[in-house]
Design a protein around this motif. Structure first.
Motif, short mmCIF file in Angstrom:
data_model
loop_
_atom_site.label_atom_id
_atom_site.label_comp_id
_atom_site.label_asym_id
_atom_site.label_seq_id
_atom_site.Cartn_x
_atom_site.Cartn_y
_atom_site.Cartn_z
N GLY A 88 0.82 -1.21 0.00
CA GLY A 88 0.00 0.00 0.00
C GLY A 88 0.85 1.25 0.00
N VAL A 89 1.90 1.28 0.81
CA VAL A 89 2.82 2.43 0.83
C VAL A 89 3.44 2.60 -0.55
CG1 VAL A 89 5.01 3.27 1.77
CG2 VAL A 89 3.27 2.34 3.30
N VAL A 92 0.74 4.00 -3.04
CA VAL A 92 0.38 5.38 -2.72
C VAL A 92 1.53 6.32 -3.08
CG1 VAL A 92 -0.09 6.97 -0.82
CG2 VAL A 92 -1.36 4.83 -0.99
N LEU A 95 1.77 6.76 -6.82
CA LEU A 95 0.68 7.64 -7.27
C LEU A 95 1.01 9.10 -6.97
CD1 LEU A 95 -2.19 7.98 -8.42
CD2 LEU A 95 -3.03 7.72 -6.08
N LEU A 96 1.56 9.35 -5.79
CA LEU A 96 1.94 10.73 -5.44
C LEU A 96 3.05 11.25 -6.33
CD1 LEU A 96 1.78 10.58 -1.53
CD2 LEU A 96 0.17 11.69 -3.10
#
Length: 108
Positions: A88-89, A92, A95-96
């Motif tokens: 998940g990290v 995310v 994506l950032l």
């Protein structure tokens, strides 16, 4: 073993981001933030890739820290949970990186 692979992924992001951040990668069609606007203008290429490189390094550090946390809590938490956390990290942060790169590109 899975945590070591995540650590390798974090290191790979850092290694990939450093040349971009330090403006060592000239405009090309293989490596960097390659969109028509960056490929048309060398100034835009270096500015946009500096941001993308910095963000990749930050993403790599975040993935490394998450993998280290997963490694330290492996005896306490189930593998699926720690692996999901690091995954998940990873997602995310990538994506950032993309969102921030396009935000920076819009300003140029």
């Amino acid at each position: 073993m899975v945590n070591l692979l995540w650590m390798f992924a974090g290191i790979a992001l850092i290694v990939a981001g450093y040349p971009l951040m330090t403006r060592r990668v000239p405009p090309n069609h293989w490596y960097g933030f390659r969109v028509p606007k960056t490929l048309r203008d060398p100034y835009v290429w270096y500015e946009a890739n500096q941001v993308a490189g910095r963000d990749l390094i930050l993403a790599g550090v975040a993935v490394l820290l998450a993998a280290l946390f997963a490694l330290l809590t492996a005896w306490l938490l189930p593998l699926w949970l720690t692996n999901s956390l690091v995954y998940g990290v990873f997602l995310v942060m990538l994506l950032l990186v993309v969102v921030d790169s396009f935000r920076a590109l819009r300003k140029l």
